[in-house]
Design an enzyme around this catalytic site. Structure first.
Site, PDB file in Angstrom:
ATOM      1  N   SER A 119     -10.763  25.118   5.890  1.00  0.00           N
ATOM      2  CA  SER A 119      -9.828  26.085   4.668  1.00  0.00           C
ATOM      3  C   SER A 119      -9.859  27.495   5.685  1.00  0.00           C
ATOM      4  CB  SER A 119     -11.047  26.797   3.169  1.00  0.00           C
ATOM      5  OG  SER A 119     -10.994  25.242   2.671  1.00  0.00           O
ATOM      6  N   HIS A 140      -3.901  21.923   5.661  1.00  0.00           N
ATOM      7  CA  HIS A 140      -4.640  22.540   4.378  1.00  0.00           C
ATOM      8  C   HIS A 140      -4.588  21.891   2.747  1.00  0.00           C
ATOM      9  CE1 HIS A 140      -6.810  25.880   2.553  1.00  0.00           C
ATOM     10  NE2 HIS A 140      -7.322  25.498   2.360  1.00  0.00           N
ATOM     11  N   GLU A 152      -0.586  23.288   3.124  1.00  0.00           N
ATOM     12  CA  GLU A 152      -0.770  24.467   4.054  1.00  0.00           C
ATOM     13  C   GLU A 152      -0.764  23.927   5.513  1.00  0.00           C
ATOM     14  OE1 GLU A 152      -3.661  27.333   3.590  1.00  0.00           O
ATOM     15  OE2 GLU A 152      -1.849  29.573   4.222  1.00  0.00           O
ATOM     16  N   ASN A 190      -5.816  30.812   1.887  1.00  0.00           N
ATOM     17  CA  ASN A 190      -7.574  31.837   1.745  1.00  0.00           C
ATOM     18  C   ASN A 190      -7.250  33.179   2.160  1.00  0.00           C
ATOM     19  OD1 ASN A 190      -8.625  29.544  -0.252  1.00  0.00           O
ATOM     20  ND2 ASN A 190      -8.773  28.548   2.208  1.00  0.00           N
TER      21      ASN A 190
HETATM   22  N1  CAA Z   1      -6.798  14.172 -10.774  1.00  0.00           N
HETATM   23  C1  CAA Z   1      -5.485  13.472 -12.125  1.00  0.00           C
HETATM   24  N2  CAA Z   1      -5.343  14.068 -13.136  1.00  0.00           N
HETATM   25  C2  CAA Z   1      -6.688  15.472 -13.641  1.00  0.00           C
HETATM   26  C3  CAA Z   1      -7.344  16.245 -12.450  1.00  0.00           C
HETATM   27  C4  CAA Z   1      -7.649  14.788 -10.886  1.00  0.00           C
HETATM   28  N3  CAA Z   1      -7.972  15.827 -10.072  1.00  0.00           N
HETATM   29  N4  CAA Z   1      -7.435  16.987 -12.751  1.00  0.00           N
HETATM   30  C5  CAA Z   1      -7.269  17.456 -13.846  1.00  0.00           C
HETATM   31  N5  CAA Z   1      -6.740  16.304 -14.762  1.00  0.00           N
HETATM   32  C6  CAA Z   1      -5.215  16.320 -15.496  1.00  0.00           C
HETATM   33  C7  CAA Z   1      -6.213  16.720 -17.290  1.00  0.00           C
HETATM   34  O1  CAA Z   1      -6.608  15.266 -17.136  1.00  0.00           O
HETATM   35  C8  CAA Z   1      -5.038  17.184 -17.696  1.00  0.00           C
HETATM   36  O2  CAA Z   1      -3.854  16.017 -18.187  1.00  0.00           O
HETATM   37  P1  CAA Z   1      -3.822  16.407 -19.808  1.00  0.00           P
HETATM   38  O3  CAA Z   1      -2.286  17.448 -19.409  1.00  0.00           O
HETATM   39  O4  CAA Z   1      -2.601  15.281 -20.034  1.00  0.00           O
HETATM   40  O5  CAA Z   1      -4.763  16.558 -20.601  1.00  0.00           O
HETATM   41  C9  CAA Z   1      -4.287  18.511 -16.712  1.00  0.00           C
HETATM   42  O6  CAA Z   1      -4.659  17.612 -15.286  1.00  0.00           O
HETATM   43  C10 CAA Z   1      -4.534  19.041 -17.118  1.00  0.00           C
HETATM   44  O7  CAA Z   1      -6.400  19.337 -16.897  1.00  0.00           O
HETATM   45  P2  CAA Z   1      -7.177  20.407 -17.535  1.00  0.00           P
HETATM   46  O8  CAA Z   1      -6.791  20.799 -18.665  1.00  0.00           O
HETATM   47  O9  CAA Z   1      -8.450  19.992 -17.363  1.00  0.00           O
HETATM   48  O10 CAA Z   1      -6.791  21.841 -17.400  1.00  0.00           O
HETATM   49  P3  CAA Z   1      -5.493  22.449 -16.396  1.00  0.00           P
HETATM   50  O11 CAA Z   1      -4.853  22.412 -17.740  1.00  0.00           O
HETATM   51  O12 CAA Z   1      -6.311  23.952 -16.120  1.00  0.00           O
HETATM   52  O13 CAA Z   1      -5.538  22.348 -15.275  1.00  0.00           O
HETATM   53  C11 CAA Z   1      -5.695  22.638 -12.891  1.00  0.00           C
HETATM   54  C12 CAA Z   1      -6.003  22.047 -14.245  1.00  0.00           C
HETATM   55  C13 CAA Z   1      -4.628  22.161 -12.667  1.00  0.00           C
HETATM   56  C14 CAA Z   1      -6.774  22.555 -11.848  1.00  0.00           C
HETATM   57  C15 CAA Z   1      -5.829  24.135 -13.384  1.00  0.00           C
HETATM   58  O14 CAA Z   1      -7.058  25.079 -13.917  1.00  0.00           O
HETATM   59  C16 CAA Z   1      -5.395  24.939 -12.114  1.00  0.00           C
HETATM   60  O15 CAA Z   1      -4.311  24.792 -11.608  1.00  0.00           O
HETATM   61  N6  CAA Z   1      -6.434  25.657 -12.052  1.00  0.00           N
HETATM   62  C17 CAA Z   1      -6.408  26.396 -10.065  1.00  0.00           C
HETATM   63  C18 CAA Z   1      -6.823  25.763  -8.988  1.00  0.00           C
HETATM   64  C19 CAA Z   1      -6.625  26.091  -7.884  1.00  0.00           C
HETATM   65  O16 CAA Z   1      -5.831  27.248  -7.823  1.00  0.00           O
HETATM   66  N7  CAA Z   1      -6.659  25.922  -6.836  1.00  0.00           N
HETATM   67  C20 CAA Z   1      -6.547  25.887  -5.508  1.00  0.00           C
HETATM   68  C21 CAA Z   1      -7.846  26.369  -4.901  1.00  0.00           C
HETATM   69  S1  CAA Z   1      -7.604  27.224  -3.820  1.00  0.00           S
HETATM   70  C22 CAA Z   1      -8.002  25.316  -2.812  1.00  0.00           C
HETATM   71  O17 CAA Z   1      -7.700  24.431  -2.477  1.00  0.00           O
HETATM   72  C23 CAA Z   1      -7.892  26.420  -0.518  1.00  0.00           C
HETATM   73  C24 CAA Z   1      -9.688  27.042  -0.058  1.00  0.00           C
HETATM   74  O18 CAA Z   1      -9.064  26.106   0.967  1.00  0.00           O
HETATM   75  C25 CAA Z   1     -10.512  26.701  -1.057  1.00  0.00           C
HETATM   76  P1  NAD Z   2     -17.909  18.764  -0.443  1.00  0.00           P
HETATM   77  O1  NAD Z   2     -19.117  19.605   0.228  1.00  0.00           O
HETATM   78  O2  NAD Z   2     -17.777  18.194  -2.042  1.00  0.00           O
HETATM   79  O3  NAD Z   2     -17.778  17.987   0.213  1.00  0.00           O
HETATM   80  C1  NAD Z   2     -17.859  17.727   1.368  1.00  0.00           C
HETATM   81  C2  NAD Z   2     -18.759  16.430   2.302  1.00  0.00           C
HETATM   82  O4  NAD Z   2     -18.925  16.162   3.996  1.00  0.00           O
HETATM   83  C3  NAD Z   2     -19.874  15.741   1.995  1.00  0.00           C
HETATM   84  O5  NAD Z   2     -19.846  14.684   1.042  1.00  0.00           O
HETATM   85  C4  NAD Z   2     -20.541  15.183   3.055  1.00  0.00           C
HETATM   86  O6  NAD Z   2     -21.553  14.521   2.799  1.00  0.00           O
HETATM   87  C5  NAD Z   2     -19.524  15.417   3.855  1.00  0.00           C
HETATM   88  N1  NAD Z   2     -19.514  15.199   5.191  1.00  0.00           N
HETATM   89  C6  NAD Z   2     -20.387  16.414   5.824  1.00  0.00           C
HETATM   90  N2  NAD Z   2     -20.845  16.420   7.134  1.00  0.00           N
HETATM   91  C7  NAD Z   2     -20.261  15.226   7.490  1.00  0.00           C
HETATM   92  C8  NAD Z   2     -19.815  14.209   9.119  1.00  0.00           C
HETATM   93  N3  NAD Z   2     -20.025  14.940  10.202  1.00  0.00           N
HETATM   94  N4  NAD Z   2     -19.032  13.231   8.611  1.00  0.00           N
HETATM   95  C9  NAD Z   2     -18.528  12.561   7.862  1.00  0.00           C
HETATM   96  N5  NAD Z   2     -19.278  13.294   5.774  1.00  0.00           N
HETATM   97  C10 NAD Z   2     -19.271  14.964   6.589  1.00  0.00           C
HETATM   98  O7  NAD Z   2     -16.624  19.981   0.474  1.00  0.00           O
HETATM   99  P2  NAD Z   2     -15.245  20.090   0.263  1.00  0.00           P
HETATM  100  O8  NAD Z   2     -15.182  20.997  -1.344  1.00  0.00           O
HETATM  101  O9  NAD Z   2     -14.688  18.281   0.018  1.00  0.00           O
HETATM  102  O10 NAD Z   2     -14.501  20.767   1.303  1.00  0.00           O
HETATM  103  C11 NAD Z   2     -14.573  20.317   1.811  1.00  0.00           C
HETATM  104  C12 NAD Z   2     -13.460  20.867   3.801  1.00  0.00           C
HETATM  105  O11 NAD Z   2     -12.101  21.116   2.501  1.00  0.00           O
HETATM  106  C13 NAD Z   2     -14.091  22.269   3.425  1.00  0.00           C
HETATM  107  O12 NAD Z   2     -13.313  22.338   5.370  1.00  0.00           O
HETATM  108  C14 NAD Z   2     -13.435  23.181   2.313  1.00  0.00           C
HETATM  109  O13 NAD Z   2     -13.990  24.374   3.203  1.00  0.00           O
HETATM  110  C15 NAD Z   2     -12.294  22.491   2.596  1.00  0.00           C
HETATM  111  N6  NAD Z   2     -11.400  22.639   1.664  1.00  0.00           N
HETATM  112  C16 NAD Z   2     -11.761  23.302   0.542  1.00  0.00           C
HETATM  113  C17 NAD Z   2     -11.409  23.734  -1.254  1.00  0.00           C
HETATM  114  C18 NAD Z   2     -12.527  23.242  -1.839  1.00  0.00           C
HETATM  115  O14 NAD Z   2     -11.942  24.375  -3.054  1.00  0.00           O
HETATM  116  N7  NAD Z   2     -13.297  23.058  -2.183  1.00  0.00           N
HETATM  117  C19 NAD Z   2     -10.173  23.590  -0.615  1.00  0.00           C
HETATM  118  C20 NAD Z   2      -9.478  23.317   0.341  1.00  0.00           C
HETATM  119  C21 NAD Z   2      -9.885  22.664   1.358  1.00  0.00           C
END
Ligand code: CAA
Ligand code: NAD
Length: 290
Positions: A119, A140, A152, A190
């Site tokens: 991330s 990503h 990304e 991020n």
């Molecule tokens: N697989 C398949 N279908 C899924 C699913 C999954 N994993 N999760 C949810 N769905 C389906 C649900 O069944 C639902 O279907 P219906 O419309 O037919 O009911 C539909 O998708 C919508 O789901 P929900 O009604 O439960 O919820 P929602 O309308 O809020 O949508 C969401 C879910 C798409 C996740 C929405 O809430 C959303 O866009 N949230 C923001 C997500 C976001 O910002 N992601 C980025 C996070 S940051 C990141 O990823 C980077 C990082 O490194 C941290």
């Molecule tokens: P998570 O905690 O759900 O899962 C991590 C998994 O990695 C666990 O099942 C753990 O057992 C496994 N693991 C740890 N060390 C390992 C090794 N040496 N070999 C094999 N498996 C190992 O974490 P997550 O949310 O899936 O995030 C995973 C990566 O993706 C991180 O780098 C995170 O920053 C990135 N990421 C997370 C998100 C998010 O929304 N959570 C979105 C984009 C990217």
């Protein structure tokens, strides 16, 4: 550089999602985690997601079965030796990722591309653990992987053009839209998203409003699909903290300082949805309680 077989390391919420979309795209996929129980948990995430897509008619029965049929799981790194692309999705911890890439570089075939789903950690730094920086890249995916369109793509300082092209093509084949960005801590996604989530945590700490009220303000006022605290719980508070630490350390500006409340919650084991409790409480299926 043809990609046929993809290895995914880490069967958490991200690794499971990546393995799923790769198998749906027709790639042979091998998913690796440390223990059989973690693989089973990852497979359950995949089964649930494919089940939802099937229910909604976004996938037919034969595509559902074919996707599951292309997927194998393992606890042995050696089972990834013949993969053409390996996507790492383990914990967001630099020393752990460096150790894994050092090992992968020794064991996988020399032509294989190594990609990290990190991330925030700079790709150039992760690539330096290998002797193939030209075949190393950031890929990503966003959470939840099966629904989010963006990948990304981050080029490290030495990433080759052929590697970039192969990864852009693989992302498109998985139904995603790749966007190329340069290698800075947190990349684009991020660097912008996490300071907002961190500020929401700070608002809770300072008593500006309850988590529910903060989430409602951002949902109703800004049309965000999820409020920032629901999203932080969804990402994982441990991952949010790790990202803030990378931004703080890497960019050297105190505006990225992690909220003390975020740090305290992680220390207390409140990791959000995956641990059953963060700003909200969750049942074992990950649904919010109350
Ligand atoms: N697989 C398949 N279908 C899924 C699913 C999954 N994993 N999760 C949810 N769905 C389906 C649900 O069944 C639902 O279907 P219906 O419309 O037919 O009911 C539909 O998708 C919508 O789901 P929900 O009604 O439960 O919820 P929602 O309308 O809020 O949508 C969401 C879910 C798409 C996740 C929405 O809430 C959303 O866009 N949230 C923001 C997500 C976001 O910002 N992601 C980025 C996070 S940051 C990141 O990823 C980077 C990082 O490194 C941290
Ligand atoms: P998570 O905690 O759900 O899962 C991590 C998994 O990695 C666990 O099942 C753990 O057992 C496994 N693991 C740890 N060390 C390992 C090794 N040496 N070999 C094999 N498996 C190992 O974490 P997550 O949310 O899936 O995030 C995973 C990566 O993706 C991180 O780098 C995170 O920053 C990135 N990421 C997370 C998100 C998010 O929304 N959570 C979105 C984009 C990217």
């Amino acid at each position: 550089m043809e990609i046929r077989k993809i290895g995914v390391i880490g069967a958490g919420q991200m690794g499971a999602g990546i393995a799923q979309v790769a198998a749906q795209a027709g790639y042979d996929v091998v998913l690796r985690d440390l223990e059989a129980a973690f693989l089973e948990r990852g497979l359950n995430i995949i089964r649930r997601s494919l089940g939802k897509l099937l229910e909604k008619g976004k996938l037919d029965q034969s595509a559902h079965e074919a996707a599951l049929g292309r997927l194998t799981t393992t606890v042995h790194l050696a089972d990834l030796n013949d993969c053409d692309l390996i996507v790492e999705a383990i914990v967001e911890d630099e020393p752990t990722k460096l150790g894994l890439f050092r090992e992968l570089d020794q064991t996988t075939k020399p032509g294989a591309i190594l990609a990290s789903n990190t991330s925030s950690i700079p790709i150039t730094r992760l690539a330096s653990a290998t002797r193939r920086p030209e075949r190393f890249i950031g890929m990503h995916f966003m959470n939840p992987v099966p629904l989010m369109e963006l990948v990304e793509v981050i080029r490290g300082h030495l990433t080759g053009d052929a590697t970039t092209q192969a990864v852009l093509e693989a992302a498109r084949r998985m139904g995603k839209t790749p966007v190329e960005v340069n290698d800075y801590p947190g990349f684009v996604s991020n660097r912008i998203l996490l300071p907002m989530l961190n500020e929401a945590v700070q608002c809770v700490m300072e008593g500006v409003a309850t988590p529910e009220a903060i989430d409602q303000v951002m949902k109703l006022g800004m049309n965000h699909p999820m409020g920032p605290l629901t999203l932080a719980d969804f990402i994982g508070l441990d991952t949010c903290l790790s990202i803030m630490e990378v931004l703080h350390r890497g960019l050297g500006d105190d505006k990225y300082r992690p909220s003390p409340l975020l740090r305290k919650m992680v220390q207390a084991g409140l990791l959000g949805r995956k641990s059953g409790r963060g700003f909200y409480r969750y049942d074992e299926k990950g649904n919010k309680i109350g």
